[in-house]
Design a protein around this motif. Structure first.
Motif, PDB file in Angstrom:
ATOM      1  N   GLU A 100       1.217   4.015  -3.153  1.00 20.91           N
ATOM      2  CA  GLU A 100       0.982   5.451  -2.965  1.00 20.91           C
ATOM      3  C   GLU A 100       2.122   6.273  -3.547  1.00 20.91           C
ATOM      4  O   GLU A 100       1.894   7.287  -4.212  1.00 20.91           O
ATOM      5  CB  GLU A 100       0.816   5.752  -1.477  1.00 20.91           C
ATOM      6  CG  GLU A 100       0.479   7.205  -1.179  1.00 20.91           C
ATOM      7  CD  GLU A 100       0.233   7.453   0.300  1.00 20.91           C
ATOM      8  OE1 GLU A 100       0.022   8.619   0.665  1.00 20.91           O
ATOM      9  OE2 GLU A 100       0.263   6.486   1.087  1.00 20.91           O
ATOM     10  N   GLU A 135       0.829  -1.204   0.000  1.00 24.46           N
ATOM     11  CA  GLU A 135       0.000   0.000   0.000  1.00 24.46           C
ATOM     12  C   GLU A 135       0.865   1.256   0.000  1.00 24.46           C
ATOM     13  O   GLU A 135       0.581   2.227  -0.720  1.00 24.46           O
ATOM     14  CB  GLU A 135      -0.927  -0.005   1.213  1.00 24.46           C
ATOM     15  CG  GLU A 135      -2.021  -1.058   1.164  1.00 24.46           C
ATOM     16  CD  GLU A 135      -3.106  -0.740   0.138  1.00 24.46           C
ATOM     17  OE1 GLU A 135      -3.163   0.421  -0.333  1.00 24.46           O
ATOM     18  OE2 GLU A 135      -3.880  -1.665  -0.194  1.00 24.46           O
ATOM     19  N   GLU A 136       1.929   1.247   0.797  1.00 30.83           N
ATOM     20  CA  GLU A 136       2.823   2.408   0.846  1.00 30.83           C
ATOM     21  C   GLU A 136       3.561   2.603  -0.470  1.00 30.83           C
ATOM     22  O   GLU A 136       3.704   3.737  -0.956  1.00 30.83           O
ATOM     23  CB  GLU A 136       3.824   2.230   1.995  1.00 30.83           C
ATOM     24  CG  GLU A 136       3.188   2.310   3.378  1.00 30.83           C
ATOM     25  CD  GLU A 136       4.119   1.827   4.475  1.00 30.83           C
ATOM     26  OE1 GLU A 136       3.864   2.189   5.642  1.00 30.83           O
ATOM     27  OE2 GLU A 136       5.097   1.096   4.190  1.00 30.83           O
ATOM     28  N   TYR A 146       2.004   6.028  -7.452  1.00 32.06           N
ATOM     29  CA  TYR A 146       0.940   6.845  -8.028  1.00 32.06           C
ATOM     30  C   TYR A 146       1.291   8.331  -8.014  1.00 32.06           C
ATOM     31  O   TYR A 146       0.758   9.110  -8.812  1.00 32.06           O
ATOM     32  CB  TYR A 146      -0.372   6.607  -7.288  1.00 32.06           C
ATOM     33  CG  TYR A 146      -1.029   5.283  -7.603  1.00 32.06           C
ATOM     34  CD1 TYR A 146      -0.965   4.738  -8.886  1.00 32.06           C
ATOM     35  CD2 TYR A 146      -1.730   4.576  -6.624  1.00 32.06           C
ATOM     36  CE1 TYR A 146      -1.567   3.533  -9.177  1.00 32.06           C
ATOM     37  CE2 TYR A 146      -2.337   3.362  -6.918  1.00 32.06           C
ATOM     38  CZ  TYR A 146      -2.255   2.842  -8.202  1.00 32.06           C
ATOM     39  OH  TYR A 146      -2.850   1.643  -8.487  1.00 32.06           O
TER      40      TYR A 146
END
Length: 342
Positions: free
Chosen positions: A294, A290-291, A297
């Motif tokens: 992020e 998830e990190e 993106y």
């Protein structure tokens, strides 16, 4: 051009294939086992770095040939073969042979320029021709012509009992569309596009402007757009990005500490252009999927690609690569919109 990230279409990884001089077979077997694991996990591609007179893969074409017989689906690439060490005609024969053996799965990536430490090695590599060897884009163009089936000889036909061809044999018709140029400059990006190649962009680019501040992602973005502007396929021209990405979802505390220390040691070189070539290095990305997603993106160049070949760190152990690849395929890839190949 897209203003938001594309779903990730192709997920690949890149390995240097380190080995111990006292036991080189174990290191090469580890590389082959990692490629086999990649196929089982659904990765679309596995890429091999190229290292001469070092303790990494010196003959990626041979390793691809071996891997092609132990896998059935995953694509196999080089990132990259430095053509200053190669004869384009002979390399074209080797690449076509392995492509045929693999069922059309290889993606050769190449680059140009004089061999590293050329003054020290030229007596062994080119004892009679070092002063006249052409290390420009012309060397790539020759390889492209031979792979794509242009004549390599003025003679063809029968001589005695032997039959001769005027082009490289075997000829693998699809291989010419799967050649990649590994570049870190605007000129390389444009040249690759103009000659209908695919474009490999990595964690290293050149800071060619004289004024800072310098932003790695923006420089890389300019290369991608220059490549596509020059390519006949335009926005559909293939680009693969190769950042160093280390997911920690299933890592042990000891592994996480090792990964973070590795990235921290390499971070200082990312703050400004390095050396006479003014190279800019991207920070390694360590964290949960998830990190990492992020941060990707938020990366201007990542938002414009849908293929990646995430680079595995050079110095980790086999069990570390198993954990990293497993997290990439089961956690990070799906978080980025990727689905494993069948």
């Amino acid at each position: 051009m897209p203003s938001s990230p594309r779903p990730l279409r192709k997920l690949g990884f890149l390995t240097i294939g380190l080995f111990d001089e006292a036991d080189p077979r174990r290191g090469h077997e580890s590389t082959l086992e990692i490629i086999e694991l990649g196929e089982r996990l659904g990765f679309d591609s596995a890429w091999l770095r190229h290292r001469h007179l070092q303790y990494g893969i010196s003959s990626p074409v041979a390793v691809m040939a071996a891997a092609s017989q132990r896998t059935s689906r995953i694509e196999l690439g080089t990132a990259v073969i430095p053509l200053g060490w190669e004869n384009p005609l002979r390399l074209a024969e080797d690449l076509a042979t392995v492509d045929i053996l693999s069922g059309g799965r290889i993606n050769p990536g190449v680059s140009v320029g004089p061999p590293m430490h050329f003054d020290e090695v030229k007596g062994a590599l080119y004892p009679d021709t070092a002063d006249v060897e052409d290390f420009s884009y012309e060397r790539v163009r020759r390889l492209l012509d031979f792979v794509r089936g242009k004549p390599a000889s003025d003679f063809s036909g029968v001589q005695g009992f032997e039959v001769f061809s005027d082009r490289v044999q075997p000829h693998s018709p699809g291989l010419g569309r799967r050649l990649w140029y590994g570049g870190g400059s605007l000129s390389s990006a444009r040249w690759a596009g103009e000659h209908g190649m695919n474009f490999l962009t990595s964690s290293v680019v050149k800071a060619e402007g004289t004024e800072g501040p310098y932003d790695f992602a923006q420089i890389q973005l300019s290369h991608i757009r220059a490549f596509r502007a020059a390519h006949p396929d335009g926005a559909d021209a293939r680009v693969s990005q190769g950042l160093v990405v280390i997911p920690t979802d299933s890592a042990s505390p000891e592994q996480r500490a090792k990964y973070e220390a590795y990235a921290a040691k390499r971070t200082p070189r990312t703050t400004s252009p390095q050396g006479p070539a003014r190279l800019m290095f991207a920070p390694d990305i360590v964290g949960t999927s998830e990190e990492i997603a992020e941060r990707l993106y938020a990366h201007a160049a990542f938002r414009e690609v849908d293929e990646v070949a995430f680079a595995l760190p050079f110095t980790f152990g086999h069990e570390d690569y198993v954990q990293i690849l497993t997290d990439m395929a089961t956690k990070l890839g799906p978080t980025l919109g990727w689905r494993p190949g069948a």
